[in-house]
Design a protein around this motif. Structure first.
Motif: not given
Lengths: 295, 274
Positions: A123-127
């Motif tokens: 989760g959260m990759i790129g955020t």
């Protein structure tokens, strides 16, 4: 097994100023509110909170000046809107928020519970959530796959949990209903565990439905019988959320003074839990909540 | 066909933007899909029910991401409280089950996203307006969106209040990954899936396949392209030729929404009063 039954006031002594407190909570559901009120009455300071979704409990604790940090997924009272006192405190820099995605919070608590340095998520990759948080970092997959996010272990000082029934030794049962991850993981990650329960029963009652036992007593430090202990949040299947009290809080919380008056009337004023229940409308009001009549 | 649903229903004469948005979202879900919803998600919940009552009876709904296939009933005041998942087949324990199913990649491949800000490349923000550490406005927080944008899901955005404040050139903070800076940036990070469609009270937008920039697909009946452009904080790409008009819901869809799915009108709570 050791007997751990005690009172709200005694149990609260397990929470010290500055502690990081893992608090069971969804937007309008299943928060150990009687324990929260006790902490406000005892004027705890500099507490940190760990929640999945913080609701009215977080807003009350923020308004009372009890907390200076929050780690979790979100703070919202759903149809009752943003938690205004909490939000203002974050905007003014009085409370620091560490915002995590759901898998990241579960990874941090899971690592804490299992005595690991970290667990990973995709989760959260790129955020932007990763770069602003020193407890998250991208790492290479040692087995050659794409990178993942390492989430540092989180060990709260104390976890506060509410349940349907428990015995005097703190064996905890949940009636059939939706169960959020906080009940499963927070008590195993935290150093100390305080359980409030709608009802204390004999251990033999638990033996009739062992599949309902969700937490063994040996992880629990204190258990307190508090019927309606989640009010004004819901505690399915026993009672719904108190929409009228949520609305009254939202109206009061538009100003610091209004919030203070509300807490005086409903939290500091009532001498004990019974007086609180009388202040919020007594038996007829509570009976309506068992029928999920929110207003 | 499920209970009382008539095929070949004529276009509704009398419909409102909330009903049109529900019909468009319903069209995104098919038999064989699994759908779940989070907080304050009246339009997605109504859309799942509408799909199940019409073209997708075998769509599986995981109410509030916990209650498997509850018995349908009027939408209650909360989409994350027990009345939504009455008589469910299973309580899907979130820690052990829900995130395992969602992360696996075989299930729950479509997700509806509501966000305070959405930008031209489909990045969403529910975290802060202004600086993260010293925010001008502290929004609720990313919760599951922070995961859903990065784990291969197809994202369907709904926005009942299309305005330059909610549809912005660049979000203040990326709390749900869309196409990031556009082009192949998402792919280069190893991310699959991504934003598919944006359904607002004025129009439907999609994403141009090469640049990944948001593109106007259709305007709702009675809405002009100029109105959409004036209400958007950036210039969406325009399709070649005439901009299509969003098909109106059928009379049957409107009847189901009003009489069966949401007789208490909870869906209208998402629309700012004008």
């Amino acid at each position: 097994m050791q007997v751990k039954q005690t009172t709200l006031a005694e149990a609260a002594s397990l929470v010290s100023d500055g502690d990081l407190v893992a608090l069971q909570s969804m937007a309008t559901q299943a928060a150990p509110m009687a324990m929260v009120r006790e902490l406000i009455r005892q004027r705890r300071r500099d507490l940190g909170l760990v929640c999945l979704v913080g609701g009215i409990a977080v807003d009350w604790l923020a308004a009372a000046g009890c907390i200076d940090r929050f780690i979790g997924n979100a703070v919202s009272m759903e149809q009752f809107g943003l938690a205004q006192r909490y939000r203002r405190a974050v905007e003014d820099g009085r409370i620091r928020m560490e915002e995590l995605s759901e898998t990241a919070l579960l990874a941090r608590l899971g690592a804490g519970a299992r005595n690991l340095p970290f667990l990973v998520t995709r989760g959260m990759i790129g955020t932007d959530l990763i770069a602003v948080n020193e407890n998250l970092t991208m790492i290479e997959d040692p087995f050659g796959g794409p990178p993942v996010v390492a989430c540092r272990a989180l060990v709260p000082d104390v976890a506060l949990i509410h349940c349907h029934r428990a015995d005097r030794c703190g064996n905890v049962q949940y009636e059939p209903t939706a169960r959020w991850p906080d009940v499963a993981i927070m008590p195993k990650a935290a150093r100390r565990v305080i359980v409030t329960t709608e009802q204390i029963v004999e251990s033999d009652v638990l033996r009739t439905d062992p599949e309902r036992t969700v937490l063994p007593g040996f992880v629990v430090d204190a258990v307190v019988e508090v019927p309606w202990g989640a009010h004004p949040t819901s505690f399915n299947p026993r009672y719904g959320y108190d929409g009228a009290l949520h609305s009254a809080w939202v109206a009061a919380a538009r100003s610091e003074e209004g919030a203070a008056q509300f807490l005086e009337r409903y939290v500091h004023g009532p001498a004990d839990h019974e007086s609180y229940l009388a202040a919020v409308g007594g038996e007829s009001r509570l009976a309506a909540l068992t029928r999920w009549e929110a207003e | 066909m499920p209970q009382g649903a008539r095929p070949d229903s004529p276009p509704a004469q009398d419909w409102t933007p909330d009903e049109l948005m529900i019909a468009v979202l319903a069209g995104c879900f098919a038999d064989g899909d699994q759908a779940c919803n989070g907080m304050a998600s009246f339009l997605p919940v109504a859309a799942f029910q509408l799909a199940k009552l019409t073209h997708a009876p075998d769509l599986v709904w995981l109410a509030g991401a916990v209650g498997l296939e509850p018995r349908p009933g009027p939408i209650p005041a909360s989409t994350l409280e027990a009345p939504l998942w009455r008589d469910a087949l299973m309580y899907v324990e979130q820690f052990g089950d829900f995130w395992t199913l969602a992360l696996n990649g075989r299930w729950l491949q479509k997700f509806c996203v509501g966000a305070a800000q959405l930008d031209r490349f489909g990045n969403a923000n529910n975290s802060v307006i202004g600086d993260y550490h010293k925010p001008k406005v502290r929004l609720p927080g990313t919760a599951g969106l922070g995961d859903m944008g990065s784990i291969g899901k197809q994202l369907y955005f709904w926005n009942p209040n299309h305005s330059p404040r909610s549809l912005v050139a660049e979000v203040d903070f990326v709390s749900c990954a869309g196409y990031l800076g556009g082009g192949d940036e998402r792919e280069r990070l190893g991310l699959t899936g991504g934003p598919e469609l944006v359904v607002t009270n004025l129009c439907v937008l999609d994403f141009e396949p090469q640049s990944k920039h948001m593109r106007l697909r259709s305007v709702h009946p009675g809405v002009t392209v100029e109105q959409v452009l004036a209400a958007t904080g950036f210039e969406p790409l325009l399709p070649a030729g005439e901009v299509a008009v969003t098909p109106v819901p059928t009379a049957e869809q409107v009847r189901l929404i009003r009489e069966v799915i949401d007789p208490h009108g909870m869906r209208r709570r998402e629309f700012r009063r004008r």
